[in-house]
Every structure is written in structure tokens, then in C-alpha cells.
Design a protein around this motif. Structure first.
Motif, PDB file in Angstrom:
ATOM      1  N   UNK A  63      99.586  -6.345 -16.398  1.00 58.57           N
ATOM      2  CA  UNK A  63      98.783  -6.211 -15.286  1.00 58.57           C
ATOM      3  C   UNK A  63      99.588  -5.944 -14.160  1.00 58.57           C
ATOM      4  N   UNK A  64      99.478  -5.182 -13.129  1.00 54.82           N
ATOM      5  CA  UNK A  64     100.183  -5.314 -11.631  1.00 54.82           C
ATOM      6  C   UNK A  64      98.934  -5.744 -10.675  1.00 54.82           C
ATOM      7  N   UNK A  65      99.091  -6.724  -9.563  1.00 56.30           N
ATOM      8  CA  UNK A  65      98.284  -6.158  -8.612  1.00 56.30           C
ATOM      9  C   UNK A  65      98.917  -5.718  -7.363  1.00 56.30           C
ATOM     10  N   UNK A  66      98.661  -5.462  -6.577  1.00 59.51           N
ATOM     11  CA  UNK A  66      99.159  -3.978  -5.163  1.00 59.51           C
ATOM     12  C   UNK A  66      98.326  -5.210  -3.519  1.00 59.51           C
ATOM     13  N   UNK A  67      99.140  -4.588  -2.953  1.00 61.11           N
ATOM     14  CA  UNK A  67      98.242  -5.790  -1.433  1.00 61.11           C
ATOM     15  C   UNK A  67      97.877  -4.437  -0.644  1.00 61.11           C
ATOM     16  N   UNK A  68      96.751  -4.604  -0.112  1.00 63.85           N
ATOM     17  CA  UNK A  68      96.145  -3.751   0.447  1.00 63.85           C
ATOM     18  C   UNK A  68      96.593  -3.275   1.323  1.00 63.85           C
ATOM     19  N   UNK A  69      96.963  -1.939   1.765  1.00 58.60           N
ATOM     20  CA  UNK A  69      97.755  -1.506   2.786  1.00 58.60           C
ATOM     21  C   UNK A  69      96.673  -1.119   4.127  1.00 58.60           C
ATOM     22  N   UNK A  70      95.938  -2.225   4.729  1.00 55.99           N
ATOM     23  CA  UNK A  70      94.878  -2.342   5.308  1.00 55.99           C
ATOM     24  C   UNK A  70      95.397  -2.442   7.163  1.00 55.99           C
ATOM     25  N   UNK A  71      96.109  -3.113   7.358  1.00 57.59           N
ATOM     26  CA  UNK A  71      96.484  -3.428   8.924  1.00 57.59           C
ATOM     27  C   UNK A  71      96.646  -4.905   9.115  1.00 57.59           C
ATOM     28  N   UNK A  72      95.329  -5.245   8.109  1.00 56.28           N
ATOM     29  CA  UNK A  72      94.898  -6.744   8.642  1.00 56.28           C
ATOM     30  C   UNK A  72      95.215  -7.944   7.646  1.00 56.28           C
ATOM     31  N   UNK A  73      95.376  -7.778   6.831  1.00 62.26           N
ATOM     32  CA  UNK A  73      96.375  -8.754   6.092  1.00 62.26           C
ATOM     33  C   UNK A  73      97.761  -8.823   5.765  1.00 62.26           C
ATOM     34  N   UNK A  74      97.535 -10.372   5.790  1.00 66.69           N
ATOM     35  CA  UNK A  74      99.451 -10.749   6.196  1.00 66.69           C
ATOM     36  C   UNK A  74      99.724 -11.040   5.178  1.00 66.69           C
ATOM     37  N   UNK A  75     101.397 -10.574   4.280  1.00 64.04           N
ATOM     38  CA  UNK A  75     102.061 -10.382   3.617  1.00 64.04           C
ATOM     39  C   UNK A  75     102.451 -11.882   3.004  1.00 64.04           C
TER      40      UNK A  75
END
Length: 127
Positions: A63-75
Motif C-alpha cells: 500500500x501507499x499513504x499520501x500526506x494531506x496537503x491541507x496547509x495545517x499538517x506539519x511534515x
């Protein structure tokens, strides 16, 4: 015959201009590459948010997981939670969606551990 030589000269001069422009644009784009390639470890340490047209994707065997590009979550925060939940990924894809960089585990495993060390635990509560 003078007409042919004039025609040839005008063709040569117009055809060389676009090539020069292309070379300049390529040189400009090459100058921008190093700034993007050094950014991921720094972005992790700073716990920065993902840029609007970028992606961070962790690829595992099934599987794979993508970081949300929400402008709030830190990398850094996101990576820590993914590593705790799923472990170290096989591949990491990062950068502009049109031309992301793909890193193998042996390329990122050492620096990702170092980069994640300084991420403050209080950042997890905020995001």
C-alpha cells in the motif's frame, strides 16, 4: 543567386535565436534544482507544511499513504505518525506533482531518522 544567399542567412539568424533562448531557460531551471533537492530534511526539521503543488507519498510493499496537503499538517508530525503506525517505507516520493523525486529506503533512512529527532512533541498536539 543573391536572393538565395539572403534567404539562407535570414533562416540561419532566426533559427539560432530560439536555440539561445532555450539554452538560457534551461540554465535558469538548472539553477533552481538544488534548492528543491535540499529542502526535505529541512522541512521535516522545521515541521513545515507541504507546498501547494507538492506531494509526499510513502510507498510500502502492499500500500501507499499520501500526506494531506491541507496547509495545517506539519511534515515532521505526519512522518512520525506514519513511521509509528507502518514502519519505514520502501520508497518515498517527494516534490512537485509533475516531477517528484523518488528515494529508495537506503537513500533516506539515515537522514529521515536524524531529521525527525528535533521535531517537538507539542507539534503533534497542535496538528
Amino acid at each position: 543567386m543573391p536572393i538565395d544567399s539572403r534567404t539562407r542567412k535570414s533562416r540561419e539568424s532566426t533559427s539560432s535565436r530560439p536555440r539561445d533562448r532555450r539554452r538560457e531557460s534551461v540554465k535558469g531551471s538548472k539553477a533552481a534544482v538544488p534548492t528543491t533537492s535540499l529542502s526535505l530534511p529541512q522541512l521535516i526539521q522545521e515541521n513545515a507544511v507541504l507546498q501547494s503543488r507538492s506531494q509526499l507519498l510513502l510507498m510500502y510493499s502492499d500500500f501507499q499513504t499520501e500526506m494531506p496537503n491541507d496547509g495545517k499538517t506539519g511534515i515532521g508530525t505526519w512522518l512520525q505518525s506514519r513511521l509509528k503506525e507502518h514502519g519505514m517505507p520502501s520508497l518515498m516520493r517527494f516534490g512537485p506533482r509533475s516531477r517528484p523525486q523518488v528515494f529508495r529506503r537506503d537513500e533516506f533512512s539515515e537522514w529521515i531518522k536524524l531529521a525527525l529527532g528535533p521535531v517537538s512533541p507539542t507539534s503533534d498536539a497542535v496538528h
